[in-house]
Design a protein around this motif. Structure first.
Motif: not given
Lengths: 477, 223, 265
Positions: A421, A424, A462-465, A467-468, A474-475, C24, C28, C32, C46
């Motif tokens: 993470r 990347t 920005e990576t998905f993770q 931004r998530w 977070g998860s 990813d 991204p 979404f 999730d």
């Protein structure tokens, strides 16, 4: 005529073929012609899918009991007056064929279409020993004049146009009137028919392959649209059948199942024009036919494939449907793949017959799109088999060093999610920044292959993770 | 060790067998004996007039022509007419088939020759062992009755077939062959012929008359 | 969206989003868009910390690395009711190939089977499992759709994206010739066999152009990057997006390979 297969020069051949506009146009013919016909023929027969299952099962059953069916087949051939020979490899096969031809005092030998004959490179061997082999399948005849290898299993001259054929005929058929008109394809056909007719009648030995061998009756089956295989096998005094071990099927009914899927898959026809079942030499009750009937059973790596993860390849009935579907083949043509069976099975059969380090590119030049498998009449899982070869190559460290180290690096990060993470995020941030003005790159280091033909779209940044995590904290897992 | 022994040994080693397993031998013997049929397309599974109609349609789809005659006696005139209509010389080669022999050829002006072809014949006639409606195929067996060369060398090939010998599928023909020649035995050659010779090898253009007959004509005898 | 009657539809399933490394890293917004579609359909979504499904290693013959990554994925996603990926090739990897990877290991094989059974490609999940028949989005324009090979042949994804696109208000779908023929991406193939890949994607680009649709959609980002890169190199003005973006009504971001400044409304 010395034709050598050129698998290691694959990439150069591919590039050359792609720039050959004549070849590209001819390949367009293949795409349209064969695919549409196959779909039409399959649509006309609601039982086609069930027949594919049946064909696969017959082949699997036969391979499982190959030793016993071979024994039964041998016995039947002998009791009908024929001879059976066994060849472990190409060299032995060539020696056996030469011996038979010498015994027949052969000067010329006619040949029906036979991929196995090209696999064992018999033509060159005969020529080197003062015997002239003449290809009689029109497409094979044409490319024989040119000293080339067939570019397609069913349509060997598909890469040529009529003008090229006319040039070859004029160059070689010097006994004919130079002022004759050859502007229409039908005139070329008529000329070929006349020239080859003389050869058929004069030949001392005829060599054919066999689409199938039937254990129940000791019969060899050939399938043609031209009739050349038949003239090759009934006119000369001696008929030699060349067949690899896996051509065997148990009964006439089993052969009928396979024949129903063969023509439909190869050319989209309901049934080929000539399907001939031959059993032994001529008998007292015959008015014509060969006096001597020889079957040369060839192993050349097949027995070693049995009982391995490559066994399924032995179900192949040489229809060429896979090749008609392959997007790589459409782009490049079989010539670049340059081996006896220039088809998706090339990657598997070639590697198993020749050794994986010699097959080089062939198992790798595939996107695994899976179209081949989707049309194979005997349901061979071709992408899976090609992947097996890539695994073998990898185990033996034959995969190119750049690929190995690239994978290793990727794997290193992928196995460490936190590090992944972070890395990347940084990398995509940089790349995204570098590309945000234009939205794409025309050039990227280490991606020359890509950027030669395409732009490389820039990442969003920005990576998905990242931004998530930012937006959702977070998860919860 | 001979090549033969080596190959058998390799096969057996790869399969993990020794060749004398009773169960395997039984399975193989059983399949060879029973010859199970597999999947037979519905299309040909019709009888009577429908089967004949299907046969004729499939023959024409394969680019051959077909004529019906009421009886064997009408065959020679039918063939003579066919040759005339196509501006072909009135010559004909055939074998010794008794069914052809008893036809009234003298009622026509056809010049008939007997025996296998040496490549110089324009027209030939054979009598089929049977026909298959599923694909419009003719089955001819070799012998001096119908020499195999007649199927391939002449430019124009005419095949006579009796309506009663038109089968639904190939499997029915194999049964008749077994009955005629014995189980596990075949005539030297069985030819399945579906249309005239052709090639698509030049620019994928379909051309008729590659090495075999340029023209195929079927005469169907109703009685 | 949750007002739909419960006809064989799961109620508030917990979905683990398998975002895929390409989405990813490169785009991204597709992830979404997928989240929105899943939440609109009534799922609790999730996205656990994740990396890669292992397909690059798998197709290069490196079974060892593939297995390591597969075990990681199996562990990461074992708690969810469903696992959904906006990609036919990644979903296919998990569904069709993970079980085979652990042929020799009954323990991991069983876990792989469990994961495979609950893993889906996005549009197939929405239509086949969540029984979604229409989406709320509107899109004023004509699109054409490319069927990615894995999704099509391994997972039989063909009707599902089309069904959902048909429900997008204002959208017209035209089919291009050979929409189901490979685009030439094939992962590392595109770089290793660039000449052949280039020829295959060239054929695809010609078909896209001939369809005369201003927008090209597909369900796999690998294919999309490949086709977008080729179209842009050729100077062809076709906007390339992931089908999820259109279905979720999230088309404000520039299409693939286009800078923000270039975006014309």
């Amino acid at each position: 005529m010395n034709v050598h297969s050129t698998s290691p020069e694959f990439k150069q051949n591919a590039a050359r073929a792609l720039n050959d506009s004549q070849l590209q146009k001819a390949l367009g013919n293949v795409k349209q012609g064969f695919i549409d016909k196959r779909r039409m023929a399959a649509d006309k027969l609601p039982e086609f899918e069930a027949l594919r299952d049946s064909a696969r099962d017959i082949k699997n059953h036969t391979l499982e009991h190959l030793d016993l069916y071979l024994e039964a087949y041998e016995e039947k051939v002998r009791s009908s007056g024929g001879h059976v020979h066994f060849a472990r490899d190409a060299q032995e096969a060539r020696d056996i064929i030469l011996t038979i031809c010498r015994e027949a005092s052969a000067k010329t030998v006619t040949k029906g279409k036979s991929m196995i004959s090209e696999e064992i490179e018999i033509n060159h061997h005969l020529e080197a020993n003062g015997i002239r082999p003449i290809e009689t399948d029109l497409g094979e005849y044409i490319i024989q004049l040119r000293g080339e290898l067939p570019s397609h299993i069913i349509a060997p001259a598909v890469h040529l146009n009529a003008t090229q054929v006319e040039e070859d005929f004029r160059r070689v058929h010097t006994h004919l009137d130079a002022k004759r008109d050859l502007s229409e394809p039908v005139q070329l056909l008529t000329e070929a028919r006349a020239v080859l007719r003389e050869r058929f009648l004069a030949a001392d030995v005829g060599i054919t392959g066999a689409n199938f061998l039937v254990a129940e009756t000791g019969t060899s089956i050939i399938v043609t649209n031209e009739g050349n295989g038949d003239l090759t096998q009934i006119l000369p005094k001696t008929h030699i059948v060349l067949a690899s071990l896996e051509k065997l099927v148990p009964t006439l009914e089993d052969a009928s199942q396979l024949l129903r899927v063969l023509a439909r898959s190869a050319t989209g026809q309901e049934m080929s024009v000539y399907t001939t079942f031959s059993t032994g030499p001529r008998r007292r009750t015959d008015a014509d036919g060969p006096e001597n009937y020889h079957v040369v059973l060839i192993d050349n790596g097949r027995s070693a494939m049995l009982g391995t993860s490559f066994e399924e390849m032995l179900r192949c009935i040489r229809c060429g449907a896979c090749m008609n579907r392959c997007p790589g083949y459409h782009a490049v043509g079989g010539d670049a793949y340059a081996w006896v069976s220039p088809c998706p099975l090339r990657g598997v059969r070639t590697a198993s017959v020749r050794r994986v380090d010699q097959a080089g590119h062939l198992p790798n030049a595939s996107t695994f799109c899976g179209r081949c498998e989707s049309v194979c009449p005997v349901r061979i899982p071709l992408p899976k088999l090609m992947r097996h070869w890539r695994e073998r190559e990898f185990e033996r460290h034959l995969t190119p060093a750049t690929v190995r180290s690239g994978l290793h690096l990727w794997g290193f990060f992928a196995k460490r999610p936190a590090l992944y993470r972070l890395a990347t995020r940084v990398a995509m941030g940089a790349l995204g920044f570098a590309g945000h003005r234009r939205g794409r790159f025309s050039w990227l280091p280490m991606a020359k292959g890509w950027t030669k033909y395409r732009d490389f779209p820039a990442p969003q940044g920005e990576t998905f993770q990242a931004r998530w995590k930012r937006e959702r904290g977070g998860s919860s897992a | 060790m001979s090549a033969r022994d080596d190959i058998y040994a390799n096969i057996r080693r790869s399969l993990g067998v020794n060749g004398s397993e009773k169960i395997r031998q039984q399975m193989v013997a059983d399949r060879l004996e029973r010859a199970p049929k597999g999947v037979i397309p519905q299309r040909g599974q019709v009888s009577g007039a429908e089967r004949i109609a299907l046969f004729k349609t499939m023959v024409e789809t394969a680019l051959a022509t077909v004529t019906e005659v009421a009886s064997a006696a009408e065959v020679p005139q039918s063939i003579a007419l066919f040759l005339r209509n196509h501006n072909l010389p009135a010559t004909l080669r055939m074998g010794d088939d008794p069914r052809l022999k008893t036809m009234p050829w003298s009622e026509t002006t056809l010049e008939v020759a007997h025996g296998p072809s040496e490549g110089r014949d324009l027209n030939a006639v054979s009598h089929a062992f049977g026909g298959i409606a599923e694909s419009g195929t003719l089955a001819i067996v070799s012998g001096h009755e119908n020499p195999s060369t007649l199927n391939f060398l002449p430019d124009n090939h005419i095949i006579v077939v009796s309506a009663k010998d038109i089968a639904s599928d190939y499997e029915a023909v194999w049964n008749r062959i077994r009955f005629a020649y014995g189980k596990g035995t075949m005539p030297r050659t069985v030819n399945w012929i579906t249309g005239p010779s052709r090639s698509g090898d030049i620019e994928q253009t379909l051309l008729l008359g590659a090495h075999g007959a340029r023209r195929l004509h079927v005469v169907l005898v109703c009685r | 969206m949750n007002d739909l009657p419960l006809h064989g539809r799961p109620v508030k399933p917990r979905v683990g989003l398998f975002v895929t490394c390409l989405v990813d890293l490169m785009r991204p917004s597709v992830g979404f868009a997928a989240v929105k579609l899943l939440e609109d359909a009534g799922c609790i979504v999730d996205a656990p910390v994740q990396t890669c499904c292992g397909q690059p290693a798998y197709n290069s013959g490196d079974r060892g690395t593939t297995r390591d990554l597969a075990m990681q994925v199996i562990n990461t996603f074992h708690g969810y009711d469903y696992v959904v990926a906006p990609s036919g090739s990644c979903a296919g990897m998990i569904k069709a190939h993970y079980p085979e990877l652990f042929e020799e290991d009954p323990n991991w094989r069983a876990k792989a089977d469990v994961l495979a059974a609950k893993t889906y490609e996005l549009t197939s999940f929405l239509v086949d499992v969540m029984k979604v028949t229409r989406v709320e989005a509107a899109f004023d324009g004509t699109v054409t759709y490319h069927d990615s090979c894995s999704g099509l042949r391994e997972l039989k994804v063909r009707n599902q994206p089309r069904k959902l696109l048909a429900s997008v208000e204002g959208l017209t779908l035209v089919e291009m010739k050979d929409s189901d023929v490979c685009c030439g991406f094939g992962g590392t193939f595109a770089v290793k066999y660039s000449d052949i890949s280039g020829a295959i994607v060239d054929a695809k680009a010609r078909n896209v152009e001939a369809a005369q649709a201003p927008t090209l959609l597909a369900g796999d980002l690998g294919c999309l990057l490949n086709m977008a890169g080729k179209l842009s190199r050729d100077g062809t003005r076709v906007q390339v997006r992931h089908v999820a973006e259109v279905l979720a009504g999230m088309t404000d971001d520039p299409p693939i390979g286009v800078a923000k400044a270039e975006t014309v409304k």
